[in-house]
Design a protein around this motif. Structure first.
Motif, short mmCIF file in Angstrom:
data_model
loop_
_atom_site.label_atom_id
_atom_site.label_comp_id
_atom_site.label_asym_id
_atom_site.label_seq_id
_atom_site.Cartn_x
_atom_site.Cartn_y
_atom_site.Cartn_z
N GLY A 116 1.00 -1.74 0.06
CA GLY A 116 0.10 0.20 0.12
C GLY A 116 0.79 1.18 0.23
N ALA A 119 2.34 1.97 -3.42
CA ALA A 119 1.71 2.34 -4.66
C ALA A 119 1.38 3.06 -4.46
CB ALA A 119 -0.48 1.40 -4.66
N HIS A 123 2.20 7.19 -7.30
CA HIS A 123 1.02 6.60 -7.31
C HIS A 123 0.91 7.11 -8.92
CE1 HIS A 123 -3.34 8.10 -7.26
NE2 HIS A 123 -3.57 9.24 -7.29
N ASP A 128 2.19 1.75 -8.70
CA ASP A 128 0.90 1.58 -7.91
C ASP A 128 0.16 0.09 -9.12
OD1 ASP A 128 -1.45 2.67 -7.18
OD2 ASP A 128 -1.08 4.41 -8.20
N MET A 132 -1.68 -2.96 -7.67
CA MET A 132 -3.26 -2.71 -7.47
C MET A 132 -3.68 -3.32 -8.00
SD MET A 132 -4.02 -0.96 -4.83
CE MET A 132 -2.75 -1.06 -4.04
N ALA A 135 -3.70 -6.84 -5.34
CA ALA A 135 -4.74 -7.15 -4.67
C ALA A 135 -5.94 -7.02 -5.69
CB ALA A 135 -4.61 -5.13 -4.76
N VAL A 136 -6.12 -6.48 -6.54
CA VAL A 136 -7.15 -7.13 -6.72
C VAL A 136 -7.30 -8.80 -7.67
CG1 VAL A 136 -8.85 -6.09 -9.69
CG2 VAL A 136 -8.15 -4.97 -7.89
N ALA A 185 -4.56 -8.31 0.43
CA ALA A 185 -4.95 -7.15 -1.14
C ALA A 185 -5.98 -6.36 -0.31
CB ALA A 185 -5.66 -7.95 -1.64
N ILE A 186 -6.95 -6.70 0.68
CA ILE A 186 -7.64 -5.02 1.45
C ILE A 186 -7.23 -4.21 2.09
CG2 ILE A 186 -9.17 -5.19 3.04
CD1 ILE A 186 -10.60 -7.95 1.98
N ARG A 189 -5.33 -2.17 -0.19
CA ARG A 189 -5.72 -0.73 -1.28
C ARG A 189 -6.46 0.19 -0.55
NH1 ARG A 189 -8.43 -1.93 -6.03
NH2 ARG A 189 -10.44 -0.31 -5.18
N ARG A 192 -3.52 1.87 1.12
CA ARG A 192 -2.96 3.08 -0.68
C ARG A 192 -3.87 4.10 -0.09
NH1 ARG A 192 -5.08 3.62 -4.89
NH2 ARG A 192 -4.72 4.13 -7.03
N SER A 193 -5.62 4.03 -0.54
CA SER A 193 -5.74 5.18 -0.10
C SER A 193 -5.71 5.56 0.92
CB SER A 193 -7.48 4.27 -0.04
OG SER A 193 -8.37 3.66 0.82
#
Lengths: 310, 336
Positions: A116, A119, A123, A128, A132, A135-136, A185-186, A189, A192-193
């Protein structure tokens, strides 16, 4: 703080009692019994068995007996394997499940946070997108699919890792990857955000204006704030990992608690069902409690206290 | 403009690349600042005053922002040329910055003490924890925070807005910088606190001889503490002068407009005159004077050529064709 902890302990006991009661109700309402399988023994034997396990008693007596067994931490012998006590099963299975679960959580949290941060710092650049993308995939692929894929590719085709069971560190690799990828992965994400959000805050700009090194800015100023939401979802993730271990343990033939938990339901092995349920619930409740405590440590604005305040 | 300038900005250009195109946020800014002087940069939102101050600190996020042209000379060193590492040793030590909103400028998860001392500990590697703390407590005294000892251990949420801004100021001054850039330091505070903070600035300047660049759109604040004023419009400085020059003899129509749009208590029955219109789009700024479209005295030449620099007095300079006799001649040249 002490007041808060005491209050939480009381609530934990009540929660546990509700879970225990619901489990009991579900158990007596589902049809079937441990003894009426194919090997239909004669009625006297069956009646004797039922008397032996107190199944002939009225439900409220059974319920009280059962509460008593919880309070004394003695769940009695298993019905399907009469030579084994429930405590023995838990004692053997729990360390393995615990090891699997704890290592999974550590792996998921550390790799998720690193992914995270990378990423967020890169950005909208290759790193990144890569992080991601991983992660997806991690979120979309269920752990049982991943587990079978890993076994086929890395244990059968390549023979890099052993296929199943639990005998040493190399046996842990595949099940932990299978179990940790989703939560990782969760976390990645989310980190990162929140990290992207935190990095635009004034206090980060202020830290830069003070001439701090990028390293200090990220780990001292940004990460701590970015981790708050991650802590929040830790509770849910823990529950997910816990239930995930049932499936993963089954696929990799790991002799953990999950095996007994699933089998006991199939066999209507009441003492084992009760024992594992209580154990799992207590464990999860304690973990959630620890998560809440961690909150208060990470964020000084959150004061943990009882309702009246202290 | 002699050697006594602590800071000299020459022809600074800053652009931001966005999906919609390139925003030319700062387009050739000239500034200079002496020791112990307070320069106020005024102008409406989006005129590039914050971008200018961030450029001096080299805090423009890149990408998308970039200093495309110009020099920022701080005591003779061109800050646009130095390495990021060198710049980090300048930030906080030689030049400090404080921000608009004290509620968000402090990290909520770290104690005031940690945040006060970390700059000190970053730049003076061998300072002991105890010495750093003493220095921080001393700074807290200077910015007039009562119970400094106790406050040192507290978190930002236990402080009021005005107190937080004092902490931010203490934080910025702890390494004894020579230049302080204050980006709207009082905008988020209520009026009584504003006055206290401004007085604090004055006292600190008296004590330490620090130079201050004050970014603001509040002319009341300017009138109180500025020595000189630079009026900025659409990425350019359009008029500079002493406080007296600007308040009593404004020459640029924009400056006049700004002064007219401030409510005054001493004139009865006076109505406020807002400046009609909005600033130009900085994706494609006009060739001529950017204020032309809103200027009641606009001439033909204003549309075509950006006004030359006119020195009215020793301290007062303006970029406006109304003030320069070369207007006619320039128009003729362009027409050819």
């Amino acid at each position: 703080m002490l007041r808060y902890i005491l209050k939480r302990l009381l609530i934990m006991v009540i929660t546990l009692w509700i879970i225990v009661t619901l489990t009991f109700v579900l158990m007596v309402t589902i049809p079937g019994s441990p003894f009426n399988s194919e090997q239909s023994s004669n009625e006297t034997v069956q009646a004797n068995l039922e008397r032996h396990y107190n199944l002939d008693k009225p439900y409220h007596i059974q319920y009280l007996l059962y509460i008593k067994s919880i309070l004394t931490f003695d769940f009695g012998p298993s019905i399907s394997q009469p030579n084994q006590g429930v405590n023995d099963l838990l004692g053997r299975g729990f360390p393995i499940s615990f090891e699997l679960g704890i290592v999974t959580i550590i792996v998921a949290v550390i790799s998720g946070i690193i992914l995270g941060i990378l990423a967020a710092l890169r950005h909208n650049r290759i790193m990144d997108y890569l992080a991601m993308g991983v992660a997806v995939l991690g979120i979309s692929i269920p752990n049982f699919i991943l587990a079978t894929l890993l076994i086929q590719k890395l244990a059968v085709d390549r023979e890099w890792f052993p296929v199943a069971t639990w005998q040493g560190p190399e046996y842990m690799v595949l099940p932990i990857i299978a179990l940790a990828t989703g939560p990782m992965a969760i976390i990645a994400r989310l980190t990162r955000s929140t990290m992207l959000d935190v990095l635009t805050q004034d206090y980060i700009k202020m830290a830069r204006a003070k001439g701090l090194s990028p390293w200090k800015i990220i780990f001292k100023h940004a990460l701590r704030n970015a981790l708050m939401p991650v802590i929040t979802i830790m509770g849910t993730l823990l529950a997910g990992i816990l239930t995930g271990t049932f499936v993963i343990e089954k696929i990799f033939a790991i002799p953990g608690m999950g095996k007994y938990f699933v089998e006991s339901i199939n066999h209507r092995d009441y003492p084992v069902i009760m024992g594992t349920t209580v154990f799992y619930s207590a464990f999860l409740i304690i973990m959630l409690f620890l998560v809440d405590i961690a909150y208060g440590i990470l964020d000084p604005r959150i004061k943990l206290h009882g309702k009246d305040g202290d | 403009m002699g050697k006594d300038n602590i800071l000299q900005v020459k022809d600074l250009h800053v652009t931001f690349s966005t999906y919609g195109g390139t925003v030319k946020a700062v387009r050739g800014v000239h500034l200079h600042l002496k020791k112990r002087e307070t320069l106020a940069i005024v102008g409406e939102s989006g005129c590039g005053k914050s971008v200018t101050s961030n450029a001096i600190m080299r805090l423009i996020p890149n990408p998308p922002g970039k200093i495309t042209k110009g020099q920022i000379l701080f005591k003779g060193t061109d800050l646009t040329k130095v390495s990021e590492k060198k710049m980090r040793s300048i930030r906080g030590v030689d030049i400090s910055m404080i921000f608009q909103d004290p509620m968000t400028a402090l990290n909520p998860t770290l104690t005031i003490g940690t945040q006060l001392t970390e700059g000190l500990r970053q730049h003076h590697k061998n300072i002991s924890r105890q010495n750093a703390k003493e220095k921080a407590l001393e700074m807290m005294e200077i910015v007039e925070i009562p119970n400094a000892m106790e406050r040192f251990k507290q978190y930002p949420h236990q402080f009021s807005g005005g107190m937080r801004q004092r902490i931010v100021i203490a934080m910025a001054l702890i390494c004894e910088p020579e230049l302080l850039i204050a980006d709207e330091p009082t905008t988020a505070l209520d009026v009584t606190i504003q006055a206290q903070i401004l007085e604090l600035f004055e006292r600190i300047q008296e004590k330490t001889g620090i130079s201050i660049i004050l970014i603001t759109h509040d002319l009341g604040v300017v009138a109180k503490i500025a020595d000189r004023i630079a009026v900025m419009y659409a990425g350019k400085i359009v008029e500079t002068g002493t406080k007296r020059d600007i308040f009593y003899h404004p020459q640029h129509p924009y400056t006049k407009g700004l002064l007219h749009s401030v409510p005054r208590l001493d004139l009865e029955g006076e109505t406020l005159e807002p400046i009609e219109g909005t600033p130009p789009d900085l994706f494609s700024p006009p060739k001529g004077c950017p204020f032309t479209a809103r200027c009641p005295y606009a001439m033909e030449v204003c549309n075509k050529v950006f006004p030359v620099h006119t020195k009215l007095t020793k301290s007062h300079e303006v970029n406006c064709w109304l003030q320069d006799e070369r207007a006619k001649q320039t128009l003729a040249e362009v027409a050819k």
